[in-house]
Design a protein around this motif. Structure first.
Motif, PDB file in Angstrom:
ATOM      1  N   THR A   1       0.838  -1.207   0.000  1.00 42.70           N
ATOM      2  CA  THR A   1       0.000   0.000   0.000  1.00 42.70           C
ATOM      3  C   THR A   1       0.867   1.249   0.000  1.00 42.70           C
ATOM      4  N   ALA A   2       1.979   1.217   0.723  1.00 44.15           N
ATOM      5  CA  ALA A   2       2.890   2.362   0.771  1.00 44.15           C
ATOM      6  C   ALA A   2       3.467   2.685  -0.602  1.00 44.15           C
ATOM      7  N   GLU A   3       3.598   1.684  -1.459  1.00 44.06           N
ATOM      8  CA  GLU A   3       4.107   1.945  -2.812  1.00 44.06           C
ATOM      9  C   GLU A   3       3.199   2.927  -3.545  1.00 44.06           C
ATOM     10  N   ALA A   4       1.897   2.765  -3.379  1.00 43.37           N
ATOM     11  CA  ALA A   4       0.958   3.683  -4.030  1.00 43.37           C
ATOM     12  C   ALA A   4       1.086   5.088  -3.461  1.00 43.37           C
ATOM     13  N   PHE A   5       1.238   5.188  -2.144  1.00 46.13           N
ATOM     14  CA  PHE A   5       1.347   6.497  -1.517  1.00 46.13           C
ATOM     15  C   PHE A   5       2.713   7.140  -1.754  1.00 46.13           C
ATOM     16  N   PHE A   6       3.734   6.320  -1.989  1.00 39.61           N
ATOM     17  CA  PHE A   6       5.067   6.858  -2.259  1.00 39.61           C
ATOM     18  C   PHE A   6       5.041   7.752  -3.495  1.00 39.61           C
ATOM     19  N   GLU A   7       4.222   7.382  -4.470  1.00 35.24           N
ATOM     20  CA  GLU A   7       4.147   8.173  -5.703  1.00 35.24           C
ATOM     21  C   GLU A   7       3.422   9.495  -5.486  1.00 35.24           C
ATOM     22  N   VAL A   8       2.559   9.559  -4.467  1.00 36.35           N
ATOM     23  CA  VAL A   8       1.851  10.812  -4.191  1.00 36.35           C
ATOM     24  C   VAL A   8       2.837  11.926  -3.870  1.00 36.35           C
ATOM     25  N   SER A   9       3.914  11.586  -3.164  1.00 38.12           N
ATOM     26  CA  SER A   9       4.911  12.590  -2.784  1.00 38.12           C
ATOM     27  C   SER A   9       5.668  13.147  -3.972  1.00 38.12           C
ATOM     28  N   LYS A  10       5.580  12.475  -5.108  1.00 44.32           N
ATOM     29  CA  LYS A  10       6.270  12.933  -6.314  1.00 44.32           C
ATOM     30  C   LYS A  10       5.412  13.885  -7.147  1.00 44.32           C
ATOM     31  N   ARG A  11       4.143  13.983  -6.795  1.00 40.02           N
ATOM     32  CA  ARG A  11       3.224  14.791  -7.590  1.00 40.02           C
ATOM     33  C   ARG A  11       3.366  16.281  -7.286  1.00 40.02           C
ATOM     34  N   ARG A  12       2.882  17.080  -8.189  1.00 40.44           N
ATOM     35  CA  ARG A  12       2.871  18.527  -7.949  1.00 40.44           C
ATOM     36  C   ARG A  12       1.887  18.861  -6.835  1.00 40.44           C
ATOM     37  N   VAL A  13       0.718  18.218  -6.843  1.00 39.84           N
ATOM     38  CA  VAL A  13      -0.256  18.366  -5.764  1.00 39.84           C
ATOM     39  C   VAL A  13      -0.206  17.090  -4.935  1.00 39.84           C
ATOM     40  N   ARG A  14       0.350  17.188  -3.733  1.00 33.97           N
ATOM     41  CA  ARG A  14       0.593  16.000  -2.904  1.00 33.97           C
ATOM     42  C   ARG A  14      -0.579  15.773  -1.952  1.00 33.97           C
ATOM     43  N   LYS A  15      -1.727  15.428  -2.512  1.00 26.79           N
ATOM     44  CA  LYS A  15      -2.930  15.328  -1.696  1.00 26.79           C
ATOM     45  C   LYS A  15      -3.837  14.252  -2.276  1.00 26.79           C
ATOM     46  N   ALA A  16      -4.451  13.479  -1.384  1.00 27.19           N
ATOM     47  CA  ALA A  16      -5.468  12.503  -1.773  1.00 27.19           C
ATOM     48  C   ALA A  16      -6.651  12.670  -0.836  1.00 27.19           C
ATOM     49  N   PRO A  17      -7.867  12.435  -1.312  1.00 31.34           N
ATOM     50  CA  PRO A  17      -9.060  12.653  -0.469  1.00 31.34           C
ATOM     51  C   PRO A  17      -9.381  11.477   0.444  1.00 31.34           C
ATOM     52  N   THR A  18      -8.506  10.525   0.560  1.00 29.21           N
ATOM     53  CA  THR A  18      -8.788   9.218   1.166  1.00 29.21           C
ATOM     54  C   THR A  18      -9.429   9.294   2.551  1.00 29.21           C
ATOM     55  N   LEU A  19      -8.886  10.130   3.444  1.00 32.04           N
ATOM     56  CA  LEU A  19      -9.372  10.177   4.830  1.00 32.04           C
ATOM     57  C   LEU A  19     -10.085  11.489   5.148  1.00 32.04           C
ATOM     58  N   ARG A  20     -10.681  12.077   4.152  1.00 34.63           N
ATOM     59  CA  ARG A  20     -11.448  13.312   4.405  1.00 34.63           C
ATOM     60  C   ARG A  20     -12.555  13.020   5.425  1.00 34.63           C
ATOM     61  N   GLY A  21     -12.648  13.871   6.452  1.00 36.61           N
ATOM     62  CA  GLY A  21     -13.638  13.686   7.503  1.00 36.61           C
ATOM     63  C   GLY A  21     -13.150  12.868   8.680  1.00 36.61           C
ATOM     64  N   LYS A  22     -11.961  12.284   8.586  1.00 39.08           N
ATOM     65  CA  LYS A  22     -11.377  11.528   9.683  1.00 39.08           C
ATOM     66  C   LYS A  22     -10.477  12.446  10.520  1.00 39.08           C
ATOM     67  N   THR A  23     -10.320  12.124  11.801  1.00 40.02           N
ATOM     68  CA  THR A  23      -9.488  12.922  12.706  1.00 40.02           C
ATOM     69  C   THR A  23      -8.367  12.057  13.276  1.00 40.02           C
ATOM     70  N   VAL A  24      -7.151  12.564  13.139  1.00 42.37           N
ATOM     71  CA  VAL A  24      -5.964  11.895  13.666  1.00 42.37           C
ATOM     72  C   VAL A  24      -5.356  12.782  14.738  1.00 42.37           C
ATOM     73  N   ILE A  25      -5.136  12.245  15.927  1.00 47.52           N
ATOM     74  CA  ILE A  25      -4.479  12.985  17.002  1.00 47.52           C
ATOM     75  C   ILE A  25      -3.104  12.386  17.237  1.00 47.52           C
ATOM     76  N   ASN A  26      -2.078  13.200  17.100  1.00 52.17           N
ATOM     77  CA  ASN A  26      -0.715  12.799  17.411  1.00 52.17           C
ATOM     78  C   ASN A  26      -0.417  13.191  18.857  1.00 52.17           C
ATOM     79  N   LEU A  27      -0.308  12.190  19.718  1.00 59.77           N
ATOM     80  CA  LEU A  27      -0.131  12.414  21.154  1.00 59.77           C
ATOM     81  C   LEU A  27       1.300  12.018  21.524  1.00 59.77           C
ATOM     82  N   PHE A  28       2.182  13.025  21.561  1.00 59.17           N
ATOM     83  CA  PHE A  28       3.607  12.758  21.739  1.00 59.17           C
ATOM     84  C   PHE A  28       4.086  13.258  23.097  1.00 59.17           C
ATOM     85  N   PHE A  29       4.561  12.314  23.917  1.00 60.88           N
ATOM     86  CA  PHE A  29       5.090  12.633  25.239  1.00 60.88           C
ATOM     87  C   PHE A  29       6.616  12.600  25.262  1.00 60.88           C
TER      88      PHE A  29
END
Length: 316
Positions: free
Chosen positions: A30-58
């Motif tokens: 799956t990461a292979e597909a996303f690796f190519e996203v970073s090569k694009r001019r627009v580095r964005k996909a709508p995959t998780l629109r509406g989802k919330t991710v919290i990065n909780l770093f201690f």
């Protein structure tokens, strides 16, 4: 290639111990597909629109926290970053109370880094999906996955390779996660370091251990160098950083014992001139920055697999 979100069998990603080879390969594919996203001019996909991710770093972090944030945003998720300095933990709130309060806000994913081994297992007592971003000296599963991704891209395979991991192995969650994952994927793993920095039990990991680095490097396909963790050392485990560099540091003469096409890795941050010579870290055999680049794609894959709708394609 298996990339549908519904095919992954893991609700949380807490470690690589016990992670099925099929699930690990699903992340890498799956990461292979996303690796190519970073090569694009627009580095964005709508995959998780509406989802919330919290990065909780201690714990402090540069690569892991930033790449999780970028990964979430490139998937169009709403990403919230919380550090211990800005949380109520600094006022005495427990980790469980913190995650329970966050759960009341209905996040989809909690990404947790904590100095205490096992902390993400506490976090999984919420309804959110949980990703372990490093817990004490226990595990760092996404680091191992991005390392495996980097190895596979550089060498074309993982099974059958000899991977030598050098450095502070007793305190390294990276070493533990890599030993478990790479062994599961068919690699032969070696640990090499001073006896005081080797795991207490030789049977704790599916590896061959060496208390000298030279024999461990013989014929290696991959040389993974670990940071000497000064913040976790009690001060009596090493005579000095200079002594470690002299006896165990990866330099040109020691690296020559590995295969001619061996790659050199390091999870960062690097203590140049201690565990690795700067010329090696910056040299043609180094894939250290490739690891950093891979981190975004692999963490995009993990977030997608944990929270996308069943059957949803990675870039839709």
């Amino acid at each position: 290639m298996t990339t549908a979100a519904g095919t992954w069998s893991t609700r949380h990603l807490l470690g690589t111990e016990g992670l099925r080879a099929e699930d690990a390969l699903t992340v890498l594919d799956t990461a292979e597909a996303f690796f190519e996203v970073s090569k694009r001019r627009v580095r964005k996909a709508p995959t998780l629109r509406g989802k919330t991710v919290i990065n909780l770093f201690f714990e402090p972090s540069t690569r892991t926290r930033t790449s999780f944030e970028i990964a979430g945003k490139r998937l169009s998720a709403d990403v919230i970053n919380i550090s211990v300095a800005s949380s109520s933990v600094s006022k005495g709130e427990t980790l469980l109370d913190t995650v329970k309060n966050l759960e009341a806000m209905h996040p989809d994913i909690l990404v947790v880094r904590h100095a205490a081994s096992g902390a993400p297992h506490v976090a999984q007592r919420t309804g959110a999906r949980v990703v372990n971003a490093g817990d004490g000296t226990h595990e760092h599963p996404t680091q191992a996955l991005l390392d495996a991704f980097t190895i596979r891209r550089a060498k074309g395979k993982i099974a059958g390779l000899t991977v030598t991991i050098c450095g502070d192995l007793a305190h390294s969650r990276v070493a533990r996660s890599n030993a478990m994952l790479l062994s599961t994927l068919g690699a032969k793993v070696r640990f090499a370091g001073p006896r005081t920095l080797l795991p207490a039990s030789a049977d704790a990991y599916p590896v061959e251990t060496f208390d000298r680095v030279e024999p461990a490097l013989e014929g290696a396909d991959v040389v993974m160098v670990l940071r000497i963790q000064r913040e976790r050392l009690a001060g009596a485990l090493l005579p000095s950083m200079r002594e470690y560099a002299r006896l165990f540091g990866i330099n040109a003469s020691r690296l020559a014992r590995a295969k001619e096409d061996a790659i050199v890795m390091h999870p960062g941050p690097i203590n140049r001139g201690v565990e690795i010579d700067g010329a090696i870290a910056d040299g043609p055999r180094s894939v250290i920055l490739d690891q950093v680049e891979a981190g975004v794609a692999v963490r995009m894959a993990v977030l997608y697999l944990l929270s996308a709708e069943p059957g949803q394609a990675p870039l839709s």
